[in-house]
Motif scaffolding. Structure first.
Motif, PDB file in Angstrom:
ATOM      1  N   GLN A  29       0.818  -1.210   0.000  1.00  0.00           N
ATOM      2  CA  GLN A  29       0.000   0.000   0.000  1.00  0.00           C
ATOM      3  C   GLN A  29       0.854   1.263   0.000  1.00  0.00           C
ATOM      4  O   GLN A  29       0.335   2.345  -0.232  1.00  0.00           O
ATOM      5  N   LEU A  30       2.131   1.156   0.294  1.00  0.00           N
ATOM      6  CA  LEU A  30       3.001   2.321   0.385  1.00  0.00           C
ATOM      7  C   LEU A  30       3.645   2.636  -0.961  1.00  0.00           C
ATOM      8  O   LEU A  30       3.972   1.745  -1.737  1.00  0.00           O
ATOM      9  N   MET A  31       3.846   3.926  -1.211  1.00  0.00           N
ATOM     10  CA  MET A  31       4.529   4.377  -2.421  1.00  0.00           C
ATOM     11  C   MET A  31       6.039   4.154  -2.244  1.00  0.00           C
ATOM     12  O   MET A  31       6.516   4.032  -1.112  1.00  0.00           O
ATOM     13  N   PRO A  32       6.823   4.138  -3.334  1.00  0.00           N
ATOM     14  CA  PRO A  32       8.266   3.886  -3.217  1.00  0.00           C
ATOM     15  C   PRO A  32       8.986   4.831  -2.250  1.00  0.00           C
ATOM     16  O   PRO A  32       9.824   4.388  -1.460  1.00  0.00           O
ATOM     17  N   GLY A  33       8.673   6.113  -2.283  1.00  0.00           N
ATOM     18  CA  GLY A  33       9.313   7.056  -1.360  1.00  0.00           C
ATOM     19  C   GLY A  33       8.941   6.781   0.091  1.00  0.00           C
ATOM     20  O   GLY A  33       9.762   6.955   1.001  1.00  0.00           O
ATOM     21  N   GLN A  34       7.721   6.323   0.319  1.00  0.00           N
ATOM     22  CA  GLN A  34       7.288   5.980   1.670  1.00  0.00           C
ATOM     23  C   GLN A  34       8.011   4.737   2.182  1.00  0.00           C
ATOM     24  O   GLN A  34       8.314   4.636   3.366  1.00  0.00           O
ATOM     25  N   LEU A  35       8.289   3.813   1.279  1.00  0.00           N
ATOM     26  CA  LEU A  35       9.050   2.623   1.673  1.00  0.00           C
ATOM     27  C   LEU A  35      10.468   3.013   2.087  1.00  0.00           C
ATOM     28  O   LEU A  35      10.992   2.507   3.081  1.00  0.00           O
ATOM     29  N   LEU A  36      11.084   3.929   1.336  1.00  0.00           N
ATOM     30  CA  LEU A  36      12.409   4.418   1.713  1.00  0.00           C
ATOM     31  C   LEU A  36      12.354   5.116   3.074  1.00  0.00           C
ATOM     32  O   LEU A  36      13.218   4.898   3.933  1.00  0.00           O
ATOM     33  N   ALA A  37      11.334   5.956   3.278  1.00  0.00           N
ATOM     34  CA  ALA A  37      11.188   6.682   4.547  1.00  0.00           C
ATOM     35  C   ALA A  37      11.038   5.711   5.712  1.00  0.00           C
ATOM     36  O   ALA A  37      11.577   5.947   6.800  1.00  0.00           O
ATOM     37  N   ARG A  38      10.347   4.628   5.486  1.00  0.00           N
ATOM     38  CA  ARG A  38      10.166   3.609   6.529  1.00  0.00           C
ATOM     39  C   ARG A  38      11.513   3.020   6.936  1.00  0.00           C
ATOM     40  O   ARG A  38      11.841   2.904   8.123  1.00  0.00           O
ATOM     41  N   GLY A  39      12.317   2.621   5.950  1.00  0.00           N
ATOM     42  CA  GLY A  39      13.632   2.064   6.242  1.00  0.00           C
ATOM     43  C   GLY A  39      14.556   3.072   6.912  1.00  0.00           C
ATOM     44  O   GLY A  39      15.293   2.733   7.834  1.00  0.00           O
ATOM     45  N   VAL A  40      14.499   4.324   6.446  1.00  0.00           N
ATOM     46  CA  VAL A  40      15.314   5.390   7.041  1.00  0.00           C
ATOM     47  C   VAL A  40      14.922   5.590   8.501  1.00  0.00           C
ATOM     48  O   VAL A  40      15.783   5.680   9.385  1.00  0.00           O
ATOM     49  N   SER A  41      13.629   5.650   8.766  1.00  0.00           N
ATOM     50  CA  SER A  41      13.166   5.865  10.144  1.00  0.00           C
ATOM     51  C   SER A  41      13.605   4.727  11.057  1.00  0.00           C
ATOM     52  O   SER A  41      14.012   4.960  12.199  1.00  0.00           O
ATOM     53  N   ARG A  42      13.552   3.508  10.549  1.00  0.00           N
ATOM     54  CA  ARG A  42      14.030   2.367  11.330  1.00  0.00           C
ATOM     55  C   ARG A  42      15.520   2.514  11.637  1.00  0.00           C
ATOM     56  O   ARG A  42      15.970   2.259  12.748  1.00  0.00           O
ATOM     57  N   HIS A  43      16.284   2.923  10.638  1.00  0.00           N
ATOM     58  CA  HIS A  43      17.726   3.063  10.848  1.00  0.00           C
ATOM     59  C   HIS A  43      18.048   4.209  11.825  1.00  0.00           C
ATOM     60  O   HIS A  43      18.945   4.080  12.656  1.00  0.00           O
ATOM     61  N   LEU A  44      17.317   5.299  11.707  1.00  0.00           N
ATOM     62  CA  LEU A  44      17.562   6.413  12.630  1.00  0.00           C
ATOM     63  C   LEU A  44      17.364   5.991  14.082  1.00  0.00           C
ATOM     64  O   LEU A  44      18.074   6.463  14.977  1.00  0.00           O
ATOM     65  N   ARG A  45      16.403   5.094  14.343  1.00  0.00           N
ATOM     66  CA  ARG A  45      16.199   4.586  15.706  1.00  0.00           C
ATOM     67  C   ARG A  45      17.459   3.910  16.225  1.00  0.00           C
ATOM     68  O   ARG A  45      17.771   3.985  17.409  1.00  0.00           O
ATOM     69  N   SER A  46      18.228   3.256  15.347  1.00  0.00           N
ATOM     70  CA  SER A  46      19.458   2.598  15.785  1.00  0.00           C
ATOM     71  C   SER A  46      20.526   3.612  16.195  1.00  0.00           C
ATOM     72  O   SER A  46      21.499   3.253  16.853  1.00  0.00           O
ATOM     73  N   HIS A  47      20.326   4.878  15.819  1.00  0.00           N
ATOM     74  CA  HIS A  47      21.220   5.967  16.227  1.00  0.00           C
ATOM     75  C   HIS A  47      20.593   6.796  17.347  1.00  0.00           C
ATOM     76  O   HIS A  47      21.037   7.906  17.612  1.00  0.00           O
ATOM     77  N   ASP A  48      19.530   6.266  17.954  1.00  0.00           N
ATOM     78  CA  ASP A  48      18.797   6.915  19.043  1.00  0.00           C
ATOM     79  C   ASP A  48      18.082   8.193  18.591  1.00  0.00           C
ATOM     80  O   ASP A  48      17.891   9.116  19.362  1.00  0.00           O
ATOM     81  N   PHE A  49      17.705   8.236  17.321  1.00  0.00           N
ATOM     82  CA  PHE A  49      16.898   9.330  16.787  1.00  0.00           C
ATOM     83  C   PHE A  49      15.450   8.864  16.696  1.00  0.00           C
ATOM     84  O   PHE A  49      15.185   7.705  16.391  1.00  0.00           O
ATOM     85  N   VAL A  50      14.525   9.776  16.938  1.00  0.00           N
ATOM     86  CA  VAL A  50      13.120   9.539  16.640  1.00  0.00           C
ATOM     87  C   VAL A  50      12.824  10.325  15.370  1.00  0.00           C
ATOM     88  O   VAL A  50      13.543  11.271  15.035  1.00  0.00           O
ATOM     89  N   SER A  51      11.778   9.940  14.656  1.00  0.00           N
ATOM     90  CA  SER A  51      11.538  10.614  13.385  1.00  0.00           C
ATOM     91  C   SER A  51      10.056  10.798  13.114  1.00  0.00           C
ATOM     92  O   SER A  51       9.214  10.102  13.678  1.00  0.00           O
ATOM     93  N   VAL A  52       9.780  11.757  12.244  1.00  0.00           N
ATOM     94  CA  VAL A  52       8.440  11.985  11.716  1.00  0.00           C
ATOM     95  C   VAL A  52       8.583  12.144  10.212  1.00  0.00           C
ATOM     96  O   VAL A  52       9.649  12.491   9.704  1.00  0.00           O
ATOM     97  N   GLU A  53       7.485  11.887   9.519  1.00  0.00           N
ATOM     98  CA  GLU A  53       7.473  12.042   8.072  1.00  0.00           C
ATOM     99  C   GLU A  53       6.571  13.209   7.690  1.00  0.00           C
ATOM    100  O   GLU A  53       5.615  13.529   8.393  1.00  0.00           O
ATOM    101  N   GLU A  54       6.914  13.844   6.578  1.00  0.00           N
ATOM    102  CA  GLU A  54       6.113  14.904   5.966  1.00  0.00           C
ATOM    103  C   GLU A  54       5.869  16.096   6.885  1.00  0.00           C
ATOM    104  O   GLU A  54       4.769  16.632   6.963  1.00  0.00           O
ATOM    105  N   LEU A  55       6.903  16.536   7.553  1.00  0.00           N
ATOM    106  CA  LEU A  55       6.826  17.724   8.407  1.00  0.00           C
ATOM    107  C   LEU A  55       7.043  18.971   7.554  1.00  0.00           C
ATOM    108  O   LEU A  55       7.909  18.988   6.675  1.00  0.00           O
ATOM    109  N   VAL A  56       6.275  20.009   7.815  1.00  0.00           N
ATOM    110  CA  VAL A  56       6.385  21.272   7.085  1.00  0.00           C
ATOM    111  C   VAL A  56       7.153  22.274   7.963  1.00  0.00           C
ATOM    112  O   VAL A  56       6.596  22.801   8.924  1.00  0.00           O
ATOM    113  N   PRO A  57       8.436  22.530   7.641  1.00  0.00           N
ATOM    114  CA  PRO A  57       9.200  23.482   8.457  1.00  0.00           C
ATOM    115  C   PRO A  57       8.773  24.932   8.222  1.00  0.00           C
ATOM    116  O   PRO A  57       8.846  25.768   9.123  1.00  0.00           O
TER     117      PRO A  57
END
Length: 152
Positions: free
Chosen positions: A9-37
């Protein structure tokens, strides 16, 4: 329900974001997607580190996706480090020098090149951490109450 059943159900960019977010957790980072700065910009993944570090990751699923993005350099003033996240088939020679590189898939990622550090000013960091917290709280509330209207 197993995690993998939802992947189609996820688009290709969303799949990448999922993997990135998982990896960031291994560096003790939390993450959000589609934030508007700021109006006109939407970050694919924003990571918040244990010491308040802010990383922005732009996920690009194809050459066309990358070539159609003319706003990426606008993200630099909203983070301490900037990265591109692409899959193993992406032509990485297209990516600008002096930016970070992450190779990702739907399950994990690896930082290939650390993005150069450019520390945010304290006032901007405070604003971004507040935006991050509000964004994460709204997303969590929407997950608990799917009928809720989400305004960003």
């Amino acid at each position: 329900m197993p995690d993998d059943l939802q992947l189609p159900q996820l688009m290709p960019g969303q799949l990448l974001a999922r993997g990135v977010s998982r990896h960031l957790r291994s560096h003790d980072f939390v993450s959000v997607e589609e934030l508007v700065p700021t109006p006109g910009l939407r970050v694919d993944v924003m990571g918040l580190g244990p010491k308040g570090e802010i990383w922005v990751v732009e996920c690009k699923s194809s050459r066309a996706d990358f070539q159609s993005d003319s706003k990426w350099d606008g993200y630099l003033e909203w983070c301490d480090r900037f990265f591109w996240a692409v899959d193993t088939d992406f032509p990485t020679e297209l990516l600008p020098e002096g930016t970070g590189l992450i190779i990702a898939d739907a399950y994990d990622a690896e930082i290939i090149r650390m993005g150069p550090e450019s520390k945010l000013a304290p006032a901007r960091r405070k604003v971004m951490i507040q935006k991050f917290a509000r964004h994460a709280a709204v997303r969590a509330q929407a997950a608990r109450d799917p009928g809720m209207v989400v305004l960003f």
